[in-house]
Design a protein around this motif. Structure first.
Motif, PDB file in Angstrom:
ATOM      1  N   LYS A 142     -17.471 -21.573 -12.485  1.00 27.55           N
ATOM      2  CA  LYS A 142     -17.769 -21.853 -11.093  1.00 27.55           C
ATOM      3  C   LYS A 142     -18.319 -22.426 -10.287  1.00 27.55           C
ATOM      4  O   LYS A 142     -18.648 -22.090  -9.195  1.00 27.55           O
ATOM      5  CB  LYS A 142     -17.765 -20.136 -10.868  1.00 27.55           C
ATOM      6  N   ALA A 143     -18.852 -23.488 -10.709  1.00 26.57           N
ATOM      7  CA  ALA A 143     -19.987 -24.918 -10.156  1.00 26.57           C
ATOM      8  C   ALA A 143     -21.165 -23.659  -8.849  1.00 26.57           C
ATOM      9  O   ALA A 143     -21.578 -22.951  -9.503  1.00 26.57           O
ATOM     10  CB  ALA A 143     -18.881 -25.675  -9.262  1.00 26.57           C
ATOM     11  N   LEU A 144     -20.908 -24.167  -7.604  1.00 33.57           N
ATOM     12  CA  LEU A 144     -21.745 -23.349  -6.508  1.00 33.57           C
ATOM     13  C   LEU A 144     -21.648 -22.033  -6.382  1.00 33.57           C
ATOM     14  O   LEU A 144     -22.539 -21.671  -6.113  1.00 33.57           O
ATOM     15  CB  LEU A 144     -21.793 -24.332  -5.261  1.00 33.57           C
ATOM     16  N   GLU A 145     -20.535 -21.841  -6.750  1.00 36.32           N
ATOM     17  CA  GLU A 145     -20.883 -20.039  -6.728  1.00 36.32           C
ATOM     18  C   GLU A 145     -20.996 -19.202  -8.532  1.00 36.32           C
ATOM     19  O   GLU A 145     -20.806 -18.289  -8.988  1.00 36.32           O
ATOM     20  CB  GLU A 145     -19.127 -19.487  -6.983  1.00 36.32           C
ATOM     21  N   VAL A 146     -22.267 -19.929  -9.490  1.00 37.23           N
ATOM     22  CA  VAL A 146     -22.283 -20.305 -10.490  1.00 37.23           C
ATOM     23  C   VAL A 146     -22.169 -17.918 -10.667  1.00 37.23           C
ATOM     24  O   VAL A 146     -22.426 -17.635 -11.532  1.00 37.23           O
ATOM     25  CB  VAL A 146     -23.072 -21.297 -11.204  1.00 37.23           C
ATOM     26  N   ILE A 147     -23.062 -18.454 -10.028  1.00 35.89           N
ATOM     27  CA  ILE A 147     -24.001 -17.056 -10.153  1.00 35.89           C
ATOM     28  C   ILE A 147     -23.699 -16.151  -8.960  1.00 35.89           C
ATOM     29  O   ILE A 147     -24.050 -15.024  -8.538  1.00 35.89           O
ATOM     30  CB  ILE A 147     -26.038 -16.601 -10.078  1.00 35.89           C
ATOM     31  N   ALA A 148     -22.568 -16.046  -8.552  1.00 31.24           N
ATOM     32  CA  ALA A 148     -21.380 -14.998  -8.231  1.00 31.24           C
ATOM     33  C   ALA A 148     -21.544 -13.970  -8.863  1.00 31.24           C
ATOM     34  O   ALA A 148     -21.694 -12.659  -7.671  1.00 31.24           O
ATOM     35  CB  ALA A 148     -20.284 -15.549  -6.848  1.00 31.24           C
ATOM     36  N   ASN A 149     -21.329 -13.219  -9.916  1.00 30.93           N
ATOM     37  CA  ASN A 149     -20.805 -11.815  -9.798  1.00 30.93           C
ATOM     38  C   ASN A 149     -21.821 -11.767 -11.119  1.00 30.93           C
ATOM     39  O   ASN A 149     -21.310 -11.096 -11.826  1.00 30.93           O
ATOM     40  CB  ASN A 149     -20.178 -11.851 -10.415  1.00 30.93           C
ATOM     41  N   VAL A 150     -22.943 -11.403 -10.935  1.00 34.06           N
ATOM     42  CA  VAL A 150     -24.142 -11.051 -11.586  1.00 34.06           C
ATOM     43  C   VAL A 150     -24.051  -9.469 -11.377  1.00 34.06           C
ATOM     44  O   VAL A 150     -24.693  -9.105 -10.149  1.00 34.06           O
ATOM     45  CB  VAL A 150     -25.816 -11.888 -11.175  1.00 34.06           C
ATOM     46  N   THR A 151     -24.384  -8.701 -12.624  1.00 42.41           N
ATOM     47  CA  THR A 151     -23.938  -6.672 -12.769  1.00 42.41           C
ATOM     48  C   THR A 151     -25.435  -7.210 -12.501  1.00 42.41           C
ATOM     49  O   THR A 151     -26.612  -6.962 -13.065  1.00 42.41           O
ATOM     50  CB  THR A 151     -23.006  -6.472 -13.548  1.00 42.41           C
ATOM     51  N   PRO A 152     -25.727  -5.663 -12.230  1.00 36.60           N
ATOM     52  CA  PRO A 152     -27.175  -4.820 -12.046  1.00 36.60           C
ATOM     53  C   PRO A 152     -27.757  -5.596 -13.928  1.00 36.60           C
ATOM     54  O   PRO A 152     -28.581  -5.451 -13.321  1.00 36.60           O
ATOM     55  CB  PRO A 152     -26.217  -3.321 -12.060  1.00 36.60           C
ATOM     56  N   GLU A 153     -26.522  -5.099 -14.792  1.00 33.25           N
ATOM     57  CA  GLU A 153     -27.896  -4.741 -15.682  1.00 33.25           C
ATOM     58  C   GLU A 153     -28.078  -6.092 -16.004  1.00 33.25           C
ATOM     59  O   GLU A 153     -29.001  -6.603 -16.736  1.00 33.25           O
ATOM     60  CB  GLU A 153     -26.666  -4.539 -17.311  1.00 33.25           C
ATOM     61  N   GLN A 154     -27.019  -7.516 -15.732  1.00 31.62           N
ATOM     62  CA  GLN A 154     -27.896  -8.503 -15.784  1.00 31.62           C
ATOM     63  C   GLN A 154     -28.951  -9.099 -15.003  1.00 31.62           C
ATOM     64  O   GLN A 154     -29.792 -10.349 -15.139  1.00 31.62           O
ATOM     65  CB  GLN A 154     -26.701  -9.945 -15.330  1.00 31.62           C
ATOM     66  N   LYS A 155     -29.270  -8.346 -14.185  1.00 34.15           N
ATOM     67  CA  LYS A 155     -30.034  -8.615 -12.964  1.00 34.15           C
ATOM     68  C   LYS A 155     -31.586  -8.444 -13.762  1.00 34.15           C
ATOM     69  O   LYS A 155     -33.013  -8.661 -13.427  1.00 34.15           O
ATOM     70  CB  LYS A 155     -29.903  -8.190 -11.886  1.00 34.15           C
ATOM     71  N   LYS A 156     -31.295  -6.712 -14.277  1.00 39.06           N
ATOM     72  CA  LYS A 156     -32.815  -6.539 -15.193  1.00 39.06           C
ATOM     73  C   LYS A 156     -33.010  -7.512 -16.395  1.00 39.06           C
ATOM     74  O   LYS A 156     -33.888  -7.706 -16.622  1.00 39.06           O
ATOM     75  CB  LYS A 156     -32.474  -4.981 -15.281  1.00 39.06           C
ATOM     76  N   GLU A 157     -31.147  -7.494 -17.005  1.00 39.47           N
ATOM     77  CA  GLU A 157     -32.039  -8.265 -17.903  1.00 39.47           C
ATOM     78  C   GLU A 157     -32.425  -9.949 -18.107  1.00 39.47           C
ATOM     79  O   GLU A 157     -33.103 -10.525 -18.537  1.00 39.47           O
ATOM     80  CB  GLU A 157     -30.206  -9.140 -18.779  1.00 39.47           C
ATOM     81  N   THR A 158     -32.451 -10.565 -16.355  1.00 40.53           N
ATOM     82  CA  THR A 158     -33.013 -11.763 -16.290  1.00 40.53           C
ATOM     83  C   THR A 158     -33.911 -11.596 -16.419  1.00 40.53           C
ATOM     84  O   THR A 158     -35.139 -12.890 -16.181  1.00 40.53           O
ATOM     85  CB  THR A 158     -32.225 -12.490 -14.904  1.00 40.53           C
ATOM     86  N   GLU A 159     -34.584 -10.615 -15.924  1.00 43.97           N
ATOM     87  CA  GLU A 159     -36.326 -10.075 -15.379  1.00 43.97           C
ATOM     88  C   GLU A 159     -37.013  -9.819 -16.348  1.00 43.97           C
ATOM     89  O   GLU A 159     -37.703 -10.370 -16.801  1.00 43.97           O
ATOM     90  CB  GLU A 159     -36.677  -9.339 -14.515  1.00 43.97           C
ATOM     91  N   LYS A 160     -36.020  -9.651 -17.724  1.00 39.79           N
ATOM     92  CA  LYS A 160     -37.067  -9.705 -18.899  1.00 39.79           C
ATOM     93  C   LYS A 160     -36.765 -11.157 -19.345  1.00 39.79           C
ATOM     94  O   LYS A 160     -37.724 -11.564 -19.803  1.00 39.79           O
ATOM     95  CB  LYS A 160     -35.943  -8.367 -19.589  1.00 39.79           C
TER      96      LYS A 160
END
Length: 424
Positions: free
Chosen positions: A90-108
């Protein structure tokens, strides 16, 4: 300009290449894209990451909120979310569809995984390499020149892809030397609306949505809503406020996409929203608005071609002055008026520095649009800056070239000092 003119398709190609969607500031999204691609090549979640970045990448990522990260800023957040949740397709929309679970996973992931950042001196202002490691394996992805231009992919000792244009990747784009202000106006007058309608309609839809969000809610320094609150609702104020409000939201984590210009969402907002505001104010037809947006978009691209995508020269200046050209065209003005509008505007605010993407970008956008509109009304009032006044050239193309020299060469030391200050 008719459809048989060799420039006709080139101008359409340039619009198609430049007016693309991006979700979030394009420099952190560039990092997320490179990280997501390296993750895809590595085939495993990396246990450590190295980031090698040019100064302008560091400058433009340091202080801006990365969308879909629960408000995190900076290089490490952009890389982490790209690895955890990015879709490189998705190129410049690479992180357009991040789920709430993935946001928490990113922090960890940020807490548990070493991510090191190294400032590298390099020829290109936009240059980043992501190296991801998993056990004994590693994957490298380098982006150079413009935000999606992957020039090198490697896994372990195998080079999977190597661009032949690594030192000048912009050659992969349509040659911008075909652009001139006269040519742009000629093209806008004659273009078949069906050839540009989809591109321009998308810009209007996306950029109005994030501008509305910036005015409606609390984002950053709220430059857009502050302008309307204290300066009134005159159309000149509305034009500045609508552009600034989009940047308010975008620089501070809003997850709505924008249509960019010259690699920048802020510039995409600045070339479009003032023209749209004037069209709405005066109930101007869609056909005329589309043609006016062709003028503003291509005029901004024309200016930035000489300056480059990233520099110490604030891109909002080029975009704000180009927006005034679009407004002049929208209101039925001649090529002569448009050329003098640009001259009056650009020599007034050239020299505003770019010290990275952040909340204050919205204020710089407002200042640039203000200068653009002043430049237009100056010439309507019979006033102009003359050739030889400072960097004013003998004609508009000469002036654009002079500004480009200042931005690309003259401000190199300024850029060095800005980056040094920001990385101390």
């Amino acid at each position: 300009m008719n459809t048989s003119d060799s420039r006709y398709q080139l101008y359409i190609n340039i619009l198609e290449e430049e007016l693309v969607p991006a979700m979030g500031c394009t420099e952190p999204i560039c990092l997320a894209y490179a990280a997501a691609k390296a993750h895809q090549v590595l085939g495993a979640r990396p246990d450590r990451v190295e980031v090698l970045a040019s100064g302008n990448i560091i400058k433009n990522v340091k202080s801006v909120i990365v969308p879909n990260t629960n408000g995190m800023k900076g290089i490490k957040a952009a890389v982490a979310v790209g690895i955890v949740a990015g879709n490189p397709d998705k190129a410049l929309e690479v992180i357009a569809n991040v789920t709430p679970e993935q946001k928490k996973e990113t922090e960890k992931y940020l807490v548990s995984t070493p991510i090191t950042v190294q400032h590298v001196n390099c020829q290109e202002q936009l240059d980043v390499t992501i190296v991801e490691y998993s056990g004994e394996h590693h994957a490298d992805v380098r982006i150079c020149g413009f935000h999606t231009n992957i020039v090198h992919i490697q896994k372990d000792d195998e080079v999977i892809f190597q661009s032949a244009t690594i030192t000048k990747p912009a050659k992969e784009l349509t040659d911008r030397s075909c652009l001139s202000v006269a040519g742009i106006v000629d093209f806008a007058d004659s273009v078949d609306i069906q050839d540009i309608k989809k591109i321009i309609e998308r810009q209007i839809k996306y950029n109005k949505a994030i501008s509305d969000e910036g005015l409606k809610n609390n984002w950053g320094a709220n430059i857009g809503s502050t302008l309307l609150k204290y300066y009134g609702d005159d159309i000149k104020v509305k034009a500045k406020a609508r552009a600034a409000a989009g940047s308010d939201a975008r620089m501070n984590g809003c997850e709505l996409p924008v249509i960019i210009n010259s690699g920048s969402g802020n510039q995409g907002l600045t070339v479009s929203m003032p023209v749209i505001a004037y069209a709405e104010e005066y109930n101007i037809s869609d056909d005329r608005l589309y043609r006016a947006l062709v003028v503003s978009n291509l005029t901004a691209i024309h200016q930035k071609t000489r300056i480059g995508r990233l520099s110490a020269y604030c891109g909002a200046v080029s975009a704000g002055c180009a927006a005034a050209c679009g407004i002049a065209y929208l209101l039925g003005e001649s090529l002569e008026v448009i050329e003098h509008t640009l001259t009056n505007a650009v020599v007034t605010v050239s020299g505003i520095i770019c010290d990275g993407a952040k909340a204050s970008c919205a204020a710089k956008i407002a200042a640039a649009v203000e200068s653009g509109i002043l430049g237009y009304y100056m010439y309507k009032n019979g006033q102009q800056f003359e050739a030889g006044d400072g960097i004013v050239g003998c004609d508009i193309e000469d002036t654009i070239n002079n500004v480009g020299l200042v931005g690309s060469i003259g401000m190199k030391e300024t850029d060095t000092e800005i980056i040094d200050i920001m990385t101390k």
